[in-house]
Motif scaffolding. Structure first.
Motif, PDB file in Angstrom:
ATOM      1  N   ARG A 463      -2.556   0.449  10.996  1.00 51.66           N
ATOM      2  CA  ARG A 463      -1.234  -0.155  11.076  1.00 51.66           C
ATOM      3  C   ARG A 463      -1.149  -1.134  12.242  1.00 51.66           C
ATOM      4  O   ARG A 463      -0.503  -2.166  12.167  1.00 51.66           O
ATOM      5  CB  ARG A 463      -0.177   0.915  11.311  1.00 51.66           C
ATOM      6  CG  ARG A 463       0.043   1.807  10.137  1.00 51.66           C
ATOM      7  CD  ARG A 463       1.168   2.749  10.474  1.00 51.66           C
ATOM      8  NE  ARG A 463       1.026   3.985   9.748  1.00 51.66           N
ATOM      9  CZ  ARG A 463       1.713   5.082  10.028  1.00 51.66           C
ATOM     10  NH1 ARG A 463       2.577   5.082  11.033  1.00 51.66           N
ATOM     11  NH2 ARG A 463       1.554   6.165   9.337  1.00 51.66           N
ATOM     12  N   LEU A 464      -1.795  -0.776  13.336  1.00 51.62           N
ATOM     13  CA  LEU A 464      -1.636  -1.567  14.555  1.00 51.62           C
ATOM     14  C   LEU A 464      -2.381  -2.882  14.502  1.00 51.62           C
ATOM     15  O   LEU A 464      -2.230  -3.736  15.350  1.00 51.62           O
ATOM     16  CB  LEU A 464      -2.084  -0.732  15.755  1.00 51.62           C
ATOM     17  CG  LEU A 464      -1.310   0.581  15.880  1.00 51.62           C
ATOM     18  CD1 LEU A 464      -1.798   1.370  17.080  1.00 51.62           C
ATOM     19  CD2 LEU A 464       0.184   0.326  15.995  1.00 51.62           C
ATOM     20  N   ASP A 465      -3.223  -3.007  13.426  1.00 51.21           N
ATOM     21  CA  ASP A 465      -3.937  -4.272  13.289  1.00 51.21           C
ATOM     22  C   ASP A 465      -3.013  -5.398  12.872  1.00 51.21           C
ATOM     23  O   ASP A 465      -3.364  -6.561  12.965  1.00 51.21           O
ATOM     24  CB  ASP A 465      -5.044  -4.148  12.221  1.00 51.21           C
ATOM     25  CG  ASP A 465      -6.134  -3.213  12.709  1.00 51.21           C
ATOM     26  OD1 ASP A 465      -6.113  -2.891  13.901  1.00 51.21           O
ATOM     27  OD2 ASP A 465      -6.974  -2.805  11.889  1.00 51.21           O
ATOM     28  N   GLY A 466      -1.864  -5.068  12.325  1.00 45.43           N
ATOM     29  CA  GLY A 466      -1.014  -6.164  11.863  1.00 45.43           C
ATOM     30  C   GLY A 466       0.277  -5.642  11.293  1.00 45.43           C
ATOM     31  O   GLY A 466       0.724  -4.557  11.632  1.00 45.43           O
ATOM     32  N   PHE A 467       0.828  -6.419  10.411  1.00 50.13           N
ATOM     33  CA  PHE A 467       2.146  -6.101   9.892  1.00 50.13           C
ATOM     34  C   PHE A 467       2.110  -5.724   8.421  1.00 50.13           C
ATOM     35  O   PHE A 467       3.049  -5.917   7.685  1.00 50.13           O
ATOM     36  CB  PHE A 467       3.106  -7.264  10.164  1.00 50.13           C
ATOM     37  CG  PHE A 467       3.468  -7.329  11.616  1.00 50.13           C
ATOM     38  CD1 PHE A 467       4.613  -6.678  12.064  1.00 50.13           C
ATOM     39  CD2 PHE A 467       2.654  -7.970  12.533  1.00 50.13           C
ATOM     40  CE1 PHE A 467       4.939  -6.699  13.406  1.00 50.13           C
ATOM     41  CE2 PHE A 467       2.975  -7.986  13.873  1.00 50.13           C
ATOM     42  CZ  PHE A 467       4.116  -7.356  14.327  1.00 50.13           C
ATOM     43  N   GLU A 468       0.981  -5.119   8.014  1.00 43.85           N
ATOM     44  CA  GLU A 468       0.861  -4.663   6.643  1.00 43.85           C
ATOM     45  C   GLU A 468       1.873  -3.547   6.411  1.00 43.85           C
ATOM     46  O   GLU A 468       2.197  -2.776   7.307  1.00 43.85           O
ATOM     47  CB  GLU A 468      -0.564  -4.126   6.413  1.00 43.85           C
ATOM     48  CG  GLU A 468      -0.944  -4.070   4.957  1.00 43.85           C
ATOM     49  CD  GLU A 468      -2.372  -3.544   4.797  1.00 43.85           C
ATOM     50  OE1 GLU A 468      -2.611  -2.861   3.798  1.00 43.85           O
ATOM     51  OE2 GLU A 468      -3.225  -3.818   5.688  1.00 43.85           O
ATOM     52  N   GLU A 469       2.347  -3.442   5.172  1.00 43.68           N
ATOM     53  CA  GLU A 469       3.357  -2.432   4.856  1.00 43.68           C
ATOM     54  C   GLU A 469       2.789  -1.037   5.091  1.00 43.68           C
ATOM     55  O   GLU A 469       1.672  -0.725   4.675  1.00 43.68           O
ATOM     56  CB  GLU A 469       3.807  -2.572   3.399  1.00 43.68           C
ATOM     57  CG  GLU A 469       5.033  -1.730   3.120  1.00 43.68           C
ATOM     58  CD  GLU A 469       5.642  -2.054   1.769  1.00 43.68           C
ATOM     59  OE1 GLU A 469       4.938  -2.606   0.908  1.00 43.68           O
ATOM     60  OE2 GLU A 469       6.823  -1.738   1.594  1.00 43.68           O
ATOM     61  N   VAL A 470       3.548  -0.228   5.786  1.00 42.40           N
ATOM     62  CA  VAL A 470       3.052   1.090   6.180  1.00 42.40           C
ATOM     63  C   VAL A 470       3.103   2.067   5.007  1.00 42.40           C
ATOM     64  O   VAL A 470       2.143   2.764   4.703  1.00 42.40           O
ATOM     65  CB  VAL A 470       3.880   1.641   7.365  1.00 42.40           C
ATOM     66  CG1 VAL A 470       3.528   3.103   7.628  1.00 42.40           C
ATOM     67  CG2 VAL A 470       3.622   0.795   8.594  1.00 42.40           C
ATOM     68  N   VAL A 471       4.286   2.142   4.353  1.00 41.12           N
ATOM     69  CA  VAL A 471       4.446   3.114   3.286  1.00 41.12           C
ATOM     70  C   VAL A 471       4.180   2.426   1.956  1.00 41.12           C
ATOM     71  O   VAL A 471       4.714   1.361   1.680  1.00 41.12           O
ATOM     72  CB  VAL A 471       5.876   3.708   3.303  1.00 41.12           C
ATOM     73  CG1 VAL A 471       6.032   4.736   2.205  1.00 41.12           C
ATOM     74  CG2 VAL A 471       6.152   4.330   4.665  1.00 41.12           C
ATOM     75  N   HIS A 472       3.313   3.044   1.163  1.00 46.03           N
ATOM     76  CA  HIS A 472       2.958   2.444  -0.111  1.00 46.03           C
ATOM     77  C   HIS A 472       3.834   2.983  -1.229  1.00 46.03           C
ATOM     78  O   HIS A 472       4.525   3.980  -1.077  1.00 46.03           O
ATOM     79  CB  HIS A 472       1.477   2.700  -0.410  1.00 46.03           C
ATOM     80  CG  HIS A 472       0.570   1.964   0.519  1.00 46.03           C
ATOM     81  ND1 HIS A 472      -0.669   1.527   0.159  1.00 46.03           N
ATOM     82  CD2 HIS A 472       0.743   1.571   1.811  1.00 46.03           C
ATOM     83  CE1 HIS A 472      -1.237   0.915   1.188  1.00 46.03           C
ATOM     84  NE2 HIS A 472      -0.398   0.938   2.201  1.00 46.03           N
ATOM     85  N   GLY A 473       3.759   2.340  -2.355  1.00 39.54           N
ATOM     86  CA  GLY A 473       4.592   2.746  -3.496  1.00 39.54           C
ATOM     87  C   GLY A 473       3.925   3.810  -4.345  1.00 39.54           C
ATOM     88  O   GLY A 473       2.777   4.191  -4.129  1.00 39.54           O
ATOM     89  N   LEU A 474       4.681   4.288  -5.324  1.00 41.48           N
ATOM     90  CA  LEU A 474       4.142   5.236  -6.287  1.00 41.48           C
ATOM     91  C   LEU A 474       3.470   4.447  -7.396  1.00 41.48           C
ATOM     92  O   LEU A 474       3.788   3.284  -7.629  1.00 41.48           O
ATOM     93  CB  LEU A 474       5.278   6.060  -6.899  1.00 41.48           C
ATOM     94  CG  LEU A 474       6.126   6.897  -5.937  1.00 41.48           C
ATOM     95  CD1 LEU A 474       7.278   7.546  -6.713  1.00 41.48           C
ATOM     96  CD2 LEU A 474       5.283   7.966  -5.253  1.00 41.48           C
ATOM     97  N   ASN A 475       2.541   5.087  -8.099  1.00 44.59           N
ATOM     98  CA  ASN A 475       2.037   4.459  -9.307  1.00 44.59           C
ATOM     99  C   ASN A 475       2.830   5.003 -10.493  1.00 44.59           C
ATOM    100  O   ASN A 475       3.681   5.885 -10.349  1.00 44.59           O
ATOM    101  CB  ASN A 475       0.529   4.695  -9.473  1.00 44.59           C
ATOM    102  CG  ASN A 475       0.193   6.169  -9.566  1.00 44.59           C
ATOM    103  OD1 ASN A 475       0.988   6.958 -10.082  1.00 44.59           O
ATOM    104  ND2 ASN A 475      -0.973   6.539  -9.070  1.00 44.59           N
TER     105      ASN A 475
END
Lengths: 545, 330, 417
Positions: A463-475
């Motif tokens: 997470r600390l590498d950047g601003f990628e979304e932390v919580v992912h979605g459901l399939n």
């Protein structure tokens, strides 16, 4: 047999002839199908029919589910990410195992809609009325959407360079990716809503009159950071949360240093601290004068922040800011539970201090408008969201309310309905709210034990590498699982129990989506249908005898 | 168990139907096409468990045989409330002869079907616990022993309800009936195991024996379907609460059947050729009190002075069933 | 085909000719030989298709027959004595349901005291069960009546008991003419049930009928028996035309046309009586015999016509309504209502006691002298009875009557065992 039987008199009878005997006359109580208000719906600030859209999601008809959902809220992909889901706190299932992860299913539906390019229906008729909306934040966009659906011509004037308001300038990307925000805003604009950026309204009444608008909805939010008086040395670096987050969005990297202290206990404080970690700060410390329990920030965010290494100093106030260091006074709770200074001080090293102490509304555009009342820095509105000036409505963070995205969206919807009625010279009457579908009406036996699906999270390290979304979605699979955990509180979900458990075959099944009907010719009023209804959608009502 | 577990989380497999299931997974009772073998207009008391159980079982049998069944019914509530002249509630070929001879009449029907070359027509004989465990016990045992091609279904409401709630050999200990009043040093029905016909049926080593309750529709349907796939003597014993005889609320019929099973007082199992092959596991175990307390026939156990000894006796009986039939998941 | 054969065997072979489709068997003396033989024929395959079912009681025997008949199959069973009583509930039920079952009753006494020998207490006990009752005077008649019984039962949709005296007929080897299959087939068509359980046309059989219709149901049962009364002579004439024997009429008269004294009887004793009558006729006495073949329905008119010209009537009965008197005599009295002829009941042959020609002749002669009381017990050992009564008078604990009588009789009793 080719010959008809000559049946012996009386002792041999024709099949099913008992239909001549109407046992309904025995009844002293009658079953009646009811719709109760599910607690999730009751808890939703945007007034979503959550049980209603989950009903369709349960059968895998996600498009239908999305359409039902967006009748009340045009932002499922956004809200599914950023709403603190009071629906889930209210969910009856929470008292059985865990609440249905409504936000996760909602987000899934929103993402599906973006992926599959589902669009809103265009209004069948145009009203010919024009409405000005000031501010392209969640509340303004929500109002625009609903008014457009109702056939009105809508124009948004936004002071900033991009639409979204606090969605964009207050919520970091790792919580709300901008492509999601852009997609859901674009879909509203596709309905024919016109958006003017960088167009600040200085006087609401003048704007209404000059533009020839029939009504105005103000939703400018609260963007002015509150300051607290902290003695500070000349070299001390003190910033505020609003500008830090705004700068992030504008593409500037605020210079925060290696050690960042954030002062405050709300969600903005958390956002800034987590942002600081992503910008390379070794230490991000939140200083808060009360305890963890009293913190207004949402527990899930506090938890995620801790995972990312954000530190907390509870029961502490900042009394002095100097270059590279802060003076902290420890607090203690008095008998009433309020924090009181202890006179005990310590020093905390800090390259910068970010104040996250709340925001005020810029009320300049209401100056000198007759009838408008301001109280405590916000605009007073009536039950119909109208200000003291006829035709000027307001909502979102600028009116007295809890300042969340979803409340703002709810205001937008509510205001749109009232504006619509007002434009027609009518008064909007909210349909009567049925009683709440409480857990005691649920027949828990019929529900399997099924703990909620946990949404996968990005590793804390990454997470600390950047601003990628932390919580992912459901399939699709686990969204279906999760949707099916819904108890459908107080509303028939066609489980066929009533149809099955009636010893008198007095329930008529009307077919998919049609529900059931009671045949009062034969219903004896035993109450088995009501007792065995899993979701409490049948009441037993005394007969008038 | 003979039924299939369906992975389904909103309502599991416990509801009657559910729009979310594939049509082939739905219960017979959920379909519009069910026979309604016992039609509306019958004169059973409101909330009658026997009326419910009989329709569940008959409709399942109709579905399993493509409508090819004939039924022999013993005297009793089920017969009386369904067929008072001039109307009958039955929509299947049905004959009532006597109280004690349903199994034999069934055997005769089976013989007739065989000799007439109509072996596709399957025979069901049925009655209450009185006609099964008591007065019709001899003919029932004879039918088992000959392995006649008959499915016998006992609707067990634990007493002679039609005649005004007298005890039968299936009445549980301590229960109050008209002939076991709640007076004296040991109020209610005598202690002892009574006569549990399923185990006696197993002792005949017939192809199929099963128990069920009206609280587990899918289980009943699975068992009737399983029974109809076999030839020879078969026996299904269904617990059917009786609001009148048990002194329970009419809306509690299904709940009480569920409590009987979930407490272990009534074991639900399946046996083939004399051996127990499976049992329906308890999902949420409850003390026997959960079953006893809502019933007036046990009210004397919960008076001013709780009859702890009697409650413990019944709990021990439930616990024994749990051990014997492995009713709890390991 | 004429052959020397045991009565039971003759009946069994005849039953097979009638092509029953379900036969239920439960052993009871003296009926057992019949079902044993039928069972063997089913096993051999000479009687097919037929389901032979060994049941666990007479109650189930008739219940299985009820089920079979309701299922549309021609059903047969046989019983006697205690067995008939054990199935009594089903006996009434079969009649009430109108199921055309045929059942042989090998007449035997009813206990207590237990007794395996012949009298007609069993079938007489169930005379009002709604069944048609035919009584065979000989094994030839037993054979013939069974064939007629199936035809009659199915025609009126009522069950028929064919009663034949146990041992006297069932175990007697006589010359019997057993018809050919083709002849029987021509006389007795396949079973066409009036009602049956059929998934193609579901009905409810055996409904509960309350006061609003019960009388009518019973009345209709009576009407059907009356129809049988009219039908039976027709069937008998048809039988006679085909098989050359009169075996099925309601009554059979023997030298009674001009008789002053007529003895009325049912069953095998008729043969003995005929011989006694012959000797009395030879001695110049105007005596005759009336055999009643159909006791249910009771042929009142025919009995009346047969007895109307007699001066006295003696009803010889192999059963007895304790505390009341003759069972058959009551019906005869009804047939002769308003006529002056005295009607005497003579109870004879209870529990297998032989009815000798000498006793019969003595009894008839007493009758002719008008010395017969209203009710007489033939060959009653009055001394034994007196001793028993004396014991009861003098001692509270007089012991069981039967055992006391046996003790008094001593070795004498053994001759019957």
């Amino acid at each position: 047999m080719d010959k008809p039987m000559v049946k012996p008199f009386a002792i041999t009878l024709d099949p099913g002839s008992s239909l001549a005997n109407h046992t309904g006359s025995w009844r002293t109580v009658r079953p009646v199908y009811v719709h109760r208000l599910p607690p999730c719906n009751n808890g939703c600030p945007a007034g979503e029919d959550i049980q209603g859209w989950l009903f369709h999601a349960e059968s895998g008809d996600y498009e239908k589910a999305w359409h039902v959902l967006t009748e009340n809220n045009p932002f499922p992909a956004i809200v599914g990410r950023v709403c603190y889901h009071p629906c889930e706190s209210a969910c009856n299932r929470g008292q059985i195992d865990e609440p249905v992860s409504i936000h996760a299913v909602e987000r899934f539906l929103g993402d599906e809609a973006i992926k599959r390019q589902w669009a809103f229906p265009r209004p069948a008729q145009r009203s010919g009325k024009r409405v000005l909306i000031v501010g392209a934040g969640p509340s303004g966009l929500s109002a625009a959407y609903h008014l457009a659906r109702l056939g009105h011509e809508v124009e948004i004037h936004e002071a900033g360079p991009m639409a979204g308001g606090m969605l964009r300038f207050g919520i970091p990307k790792y919580r709300l990716p901008r492509d999601i925000l852009d997609a859901e805003v674009a879909r509203i604009l596709d309905m024919g809503v016109r958006l003017h950026l960088n167009r600040k309204v200085d006087n609401a009444l003048a704007a209404k009159q000059e533009g020839g608008f029939d009504a105005v909805f103000l939703a400018i939010g609260a963007h002015i950071a509150k300051r607290a008086y902290i003695p500070a040395g000349a070299a001390a670096r003190v910033l505020d949360a609003v500008s830090v987050l705004h700068d992030m969005e504008a593409g500037e990297r605020p210079l925060l240093g290696r050690r960042v202290v954030v002062y405050g206990g709300g969600n903005s404080a958390i956002d800034v601290a987590r942002t600081a970690r992503r910008l390379g700060a070794d230490e991000a410390i939140i200083v808060y004068r009360r305890t963890r329990d009293a913190m207004p920030a949402h527990p899930s965010e506090v938890h995620e922040a801790e995972d990312e290494g954000v530190l907390f100093r509870w029961l502490s106030t900042i009394t002095q800011a100097d270059e590279g260091a802060l003076t902290i006074e420890k607090m203690a709770l008095d008998e009433a539970g309020k924090p009181q200074p202890t006179g005990e001080f310590e020093t905390l090293e800090a390259d910068s201090l970010v104040l996250a102490l709340g925001q005020d509304v810029d009320l300049g555009l209401l100056d000198k408008i007759q009838g408008i009342e301001i109280e405590g820095g916000v605009v007073k509105v009536g039950e119909n969201m109208m200000t003291g000036c006829a035709g000027i409505f307001a909502g979102g963070d600028m009116v007295p309310s809890e300042r969340t995205v979803t409340v703002g969206i709810g205001h937008g919807k509510k205001a749109a309905r009232h504006i619509h009625a007002w434009l027609n010279g009518e008064l909007y009457q909210k349909p009567p709210t049925p009683p709440i579908a409480t857990l005691d009406r649920i027949n828990r036996w019929y529900y399997s034990d099924a703990p909620k699906t946990v949404q996968p999270e990005l590793d804390a390290e990454r997470r600390l590498d950047g601003f990628e979304e932390v919580v992912h979605g459901l399939n699709a699979d686990n969204a279906l699982f999760e949707a099916r955990r819904c108890l459908s509180c107080g509303n028939c979900f066609e489980c066929d129990n009533c149809y099955g458990v009636c010893p008198d075959n007095a329930i008529k099944k009307l077919g998919p989506g049609q529900g059931f009907e009671i045949d009062y010719d034969f219903c004896k009023g035993c109450g088995l249908c009501a007792a065995e209804c899993p979701c409490g959608a049948i009441d037993m009502v005394p007969e008038d005898i | 168990m003979s039924h299939q577990d369906i992975k389904f989380y909103q309502t599991g497999t416990f509801t009657v139907g559910n729009r979310l299931l594939d049509p082939e997974q739905r219960s017979v009772q959920s379909t519009l096409e069910r026979t309604n073998a016992l039609n509306s207009g019958h004169r059973a008391c409101p909330g009658c468990g026997e009326a419910l159980g009989a329709r569940y079982a008959m409709d399942a049998a109709m579905a399993a045989t493509d409508g090819q069944i004939v039924v022999a019914n013993a005297t009793g509530c089920l017969e009386v409330f369904s067929t008072p002249y001039p109307e009958t509630a039955w929509q299947v070929p049905w004959v009532h002869s006597l109280f004690g001879n349903a199994a034999a009449v069934g055997a005769g029907l089976a013989a007739a079907m065989r000799v007439k070359g109509k072996s596709d027509v399957r025979v069901i004989a049925q009655g209450g616990d009185g006609s099964t465990a008591d007065i019709g016990f001899g003919p029932l045992s004879g039918m088992f022993e000959r392995n006649d091609d008959v499915l016998f279904i006992c609707y067990d409401n634990q007493g002679y309800m039609n005649t005004g709630v007298q005890r039968s050999s299936a009445t549980p200990p301590a229960a109050r009936t008209a002939t076991t009043p709640a007076v004296g040093p040991h109020p209610g029905h005598q202690r002892g195991m009574g006569k549990f016909v399923p185990e006696i049926a197993m002792a005949h080593h017939i192809p199929y024996v099963a128990t069920a309750t009206v609280a587990d529709l899918r289980d009943i349907e699975a068992k009737v379907t399983a029974a109809m796939s076999l030839r020879g003597a078969r026996y299904i014993h269904i617990l059917v609460p009786c609001p009148l005889g048990w002194g329970s609320a009419s809306h509690d019929t299904v709940r009480l059947a569920r409590m009987a099973r979930e407490s272990g007082l009534f074991p639900v199992f399946e046996a083939r050729d004399g051996e127990v092959t499976d049992s329906l596991k308890i999902r949420h175990q409850v003390p026997v009190e959960a079953f006893l307390k809502p019933q007036k026939r046990f009210a004397h156990l919960f008076g001013k002075q709780r009859d702890e000894e009697a409650i413990a006796y019944l709990q021990a009986r439930a616990d024994r069933n749990i051990r014997k039939y492995h009713l709890l998941e390991a | 085909m004429l052959k020397q054969v045991e009565g039971s065997r003759a009946v069994a072979e005849t039953i097979a000719l009638c092509r029953p489709e379900v036969v239920c068997a439960y052993p009871i003396t003296p009926q057992t030989h019949i079902v044993e033989a039928v069972g063997e024929m089913v096993r051999e395959g000479t009687l097919a298709p037929c389901e032979f079912i060994n049941v666990e009681s007479e109650f189930s025997a008739l219940s299985v027959a009820i089920g079979a008949s309701a299922g549309g199959a021609r059903a047969y069973t046989a019983t006697a004595s205690q067995g008939l009583l054990f199935m009594a509930e089903a006996v009434f039920n079969a009649a009430g349901m109108g199921l055309p079952i045929v059942m042989t009753v090998a007449n035997r006494a009813i206990g207590a005291p237990i007794n395996i020998w012949n009298d007609q207490s069993d079938s007489m006990a169930l005379r009002d069960s709604g069944w048609l009752q035919l009584y065979a005077t000989s094994n030839q008649e037993a054979v013939d009546l069974h064939i007629i019984a199936f035809r009659l039962a199915e025609a009126v949709s009522l069950p028929v008991m064919v009663c034949m005296d146990g041992f006297v007929l069932t175990h007697a080897y006589e010359r019997v003419d057993i018809p050919e299959q083709a002849e029987v087939d021509a006389y007795l068509p396949g079973f066409e049930p009036r009602q049956l359980l059929d998934p193609a046309e579901p009905v409810t059989m055996g409904a509960m009928v309350g006061p609003e219709a019960f009388t009518e149901v019973r009345y209709l049962a009576h009407v059907r028996q009356m129809q049988a009364l009219e039908l039976l002579p027709t069937l008998a004439r048809e039988f006679e035309a085909r098989f050359g024997r009169d075996s099925g009429c309601l009554i059979q008269r023997y030298r009674s046309e001009d008789a002053d004294t007529i003895v009325v009887a049912l069953g095998s004793v008729v043969g003995t009586l005929q011989e006694v009558i012959d000797t009395l006729r030879d001695a110049g006495h105007a005596v005759g015999v009336l055999a009643i073949r159909a006791f249910r329905p009771f042929p009142l008119a025919e009995v009346h016509d047969a007895l109307v010209d007699s001066k006295r009537v003696i009803v010889l009965e192999r059963a007895f309504a304790v505390g009341q008197g003759g069972i058959v005599a009551d019906s005869v009295r009804k047939a002769l209502q308003g006529l002056p002829a005295p009607i005497h009941t003579v109870v004879a042959g209870l529990g297998g006691r032989p009815i000798t020609q000498a006793s019969l002749r003595g009894m008839i002669e007493r009758g002719m002298r008008d010395e017969l009381p209203s009710v007489t017990f033939l060959d009653l050992q009055t001394d034994v009875v007196e001793r028993a009564l004396e014991r009861e008078r003098t001692s509270r604990r007089s012991g069981p009557v039967a055992e006391g009588v046996l003790k008094d009789l001593g070795v004498k009793a053994m001759q019957y065992v």
